[in-house]
Design a protein around this motif. Sequence first.
Motif, PDB file in Angstrom:
ATOM      1  N   THR A 111       0.662  -1.003  -0.282  1.00  0.00           N
ATOM      2  CA  THR A 111       0.157  -0.684   0.366  1.00  0.00           C
ATOM      3  C   THR A 111       1.051   1.253  -0.025  1.00  0.00           C
ATOM      4  O   THR A 111       0.282   1.858  -0.687  1.00  0.00           O
ATOM      5  CB  THR A 111      -0.474   0.108   1.128  1.00  0.00           C
ATOM      6  N   SER A 112       2.440   0.935   0.363  1.00  0.00           N
ATOM      7  CA  SER A 112       2.961   3.023   0.455  1.00  0.00           C
ATOM      8  C   SER A 112       3.495   2.738  -0.518  1.00  0.00           C
ATOM      9  O   SER A 112       3.743   3.991  -1.054  1.00  0.00           O
ATOM     10  CB  SER A 112       3.802   2.160   1.943  1.00  0.00           C
ATOM     11  N   LEU A 113       3.441   2.257  -1.759  1.00  0.00           N
ATOM     12  CA  LEU A 113       4.094   1.894  -2.372  1.00  0.00           C
ATOM     13  C   LEU A 113       3.100   2.076  -3.536  1.00  0.00           C
ATOM     14  O   LEU A 113       3.443   2.182  -4.712  1.00  0.00           O
ATOM     15  CB  LEU A 113       5.194   0.574  -2.876  1.00  0.00           C
ATOM     16  N   ARG A 125       6.043   6.634 -11.040  1.00  0.00           N
ATOM     17  CA  ARG A 125       6.833   5.146 -10.132  1.00  0.00           C
ATOM     18  C   ARG A 125       5.933   4.806  -8.998  1.00  0.00           C
ATOM     19  O   ARG A 125       4.901   6.066  -8.964  1.00  0.00           O
ATOM     20  CB  ARG A 125       7.718   5.894  -9.164  1.00  0.00           C
ATOM     21  N   PRO A 126       5.851   4.137  -8.325  1.00  0.00           N
ATOM     22  CA  PRO A 126       5.015   3.239  -7.295  1.00  0.00           C
ATOM     23  C   PRO A 126       4.699   4.685  -6.364  1.00  0.00           C
ATOM     24  O   PRO A 126       3.552   4.076  -6.339  1.00  0.00           O
ATOM     25  CB  PRO A 126       5.663   2.038  -7.460  1.00  0.00           C
ATOM     26  N   ASP A 127       5.318   4.858  -5.516  1.00  0.00           N
ATOM     27  CA  ASP A 127       5.615   5.944  -4.774  1.00  0.00           C
ATOM     28  C   ASP A 127       4.960   7.602  -5.167  1.00  0.00           C
ATOM     29  O   ASP A 127       4.795   8.713  -4.318  1.00  0.00           O
ATOM     30  CB  ASP A 127       6.322   5.982  -3.868  1.00  0.00           C
ATOM     31  N   ASP A 128       4.649   7.700  -6.273  1.00  0.00           N
ATOM     32  CA  ASP A 128       4.416   9.193  -6.936  1.00  0.00           C
ATOM     33  C   ASP A 128       3.023   9.840  -6.680  1.00  0.00           C
ATOM     34  O   ASP A 128       2.288   8.785  -6.189  1.00  0.00           O
ATOM     35  CB  ASP A 128       4.983   8.913  -8.238  1.00  0.00           C
ATOM     36  N   HIS A 129       3.187  10.151  -6.245  1.00  0.00           N
ATOM     37  CA  HIS A 129       1.947  11.287  -6.385  1.00  0.00           C
ATOM     38  C   HIS A 129       1.919  12.374  -7.422  1.00  0.00           C
ATOM     39  O   HIS A 129       2.425  13.123  -7.798  1.00  0.00           O
ATOM     40  CB  HIS A 129       1.524  12.385  -5.268  1.00  0.00           C
ATOM     41  N   ILE A 130       1.121  12.258  -8.594  1.00  0.00           N
ATOM     42  CA  ILE A 130       0.804  12.994  -9.428  1.00  0.00           C
ATOM     43  C   ILE A 130       0.027  14.013  -9.443  1.00  0.00           C
ATOM     44  O   ILE A 130      -1.570  13.032  -9.366  1.00  0.00           O
ATOM     45  CB  ILE A 130       0.891  11.854 -10.853  1.00  0.00           C
ATOM     46  N   ILE A 131       0.257  15.366 -10.064  1.00  0.00           N
ATOM     47  CA  ILE A 131      -1.915  16.406 -10.100  1.00  0.00           C
ATOM     48  C   ILE A 131      -1.546  17.169 -11.115  1.00  0.00           C
ATOM     49  O   ILE A 131      -0.577  17.195 -11.553  1.00  0.00           O
ATOM     50  CB  ILE A 131      -1.051  16.999  -8.810  1.00  0.00           C
ATOM     51  N   ARG A 181       3.779  15.791  -6.871  1.00  0.00           N
ATOM     52  CA  ARG A 181       4.144  16.823  -5.787  1.00  0.00           C
ATOM     53  C   ARG A 181       4.475  15.866  -5.084  1.00  0.00           C
ATOM     54  O   ARG A 181       4.759  14.398  -4.856  1.00  0.00           O
ATOM     55  CB  ARG A 181       2.323  16.741  -5.478  1.00  0.00           C
ATOM     56  N   PRO A 182       5.922  16.414  -4.552  1.00  0.00           N
ATOM     57  CA  PRO A 182       6.354  15.473  -3.131  1.00  0.00           C
ATOM     58  C   PRO A 182       5.548  14.773  -2.237  1.00  0.00           C
ATOM     59  O   PRO A 182       4.799  16.064  -2.003  1.00  0.00           O
ATOM     60  CB  PRO A 182       7.519  16.855  -3.009  1.00  0.00           C
ATOM     61  N   ALA A 183       5.980  14.077  -1.770  1.00  0.00           N
ATOM     62  CA  ALA A 183       4.983  13.602  -0.243  1.00  0.00           C
ATOM     63  C   ALA A 183       5.144  14.438   1.057  1.00  0.00           C
ATOM     64  O   ALA A 183       6.347  14.965   1.519  1.00  0.00           O
ATOM     65  CB  ALA A 183       6.024  12.339  -0.261  1.00  0.00           C
TER      66      ALA A 183
END
Length: 95
Positions: free
Chosen positions: A20-22, A77-83, A92-94
């Motif tokens: 989930t975290s990824l 990437r799996p842990d990215d946040h795209i906006i 967008r940075p975590a």
Amino acid sequence: MTRVILVCAVAVLCLSAARTSLAGTFQNGDSYPYDYEVVGNGESLKGTIYDDSTIYGFCDTGCRLTLTQTGQTIDMRPDDHIIIENGVMKVRPAD
């Protein structure tokens, strides 16, 4: 026997939490929907992200994400946040 079951249950929870975290997120901060195409794991999928919405668990193994209307492409990437803001995708940075 109870101890073995408990250890297995804890292991499953830990692995689920790690997965989930990824998982990435894909957010539309604009007030209108966008069509997109995702290419990953040898598959191509199309969809729509609606206005002011977020998709969780997106591209959990990484993918190439393209906005159909603009042609903009981003490697996620799996842990990215795209906006999407003002029609442009950004990482967008975590928090």
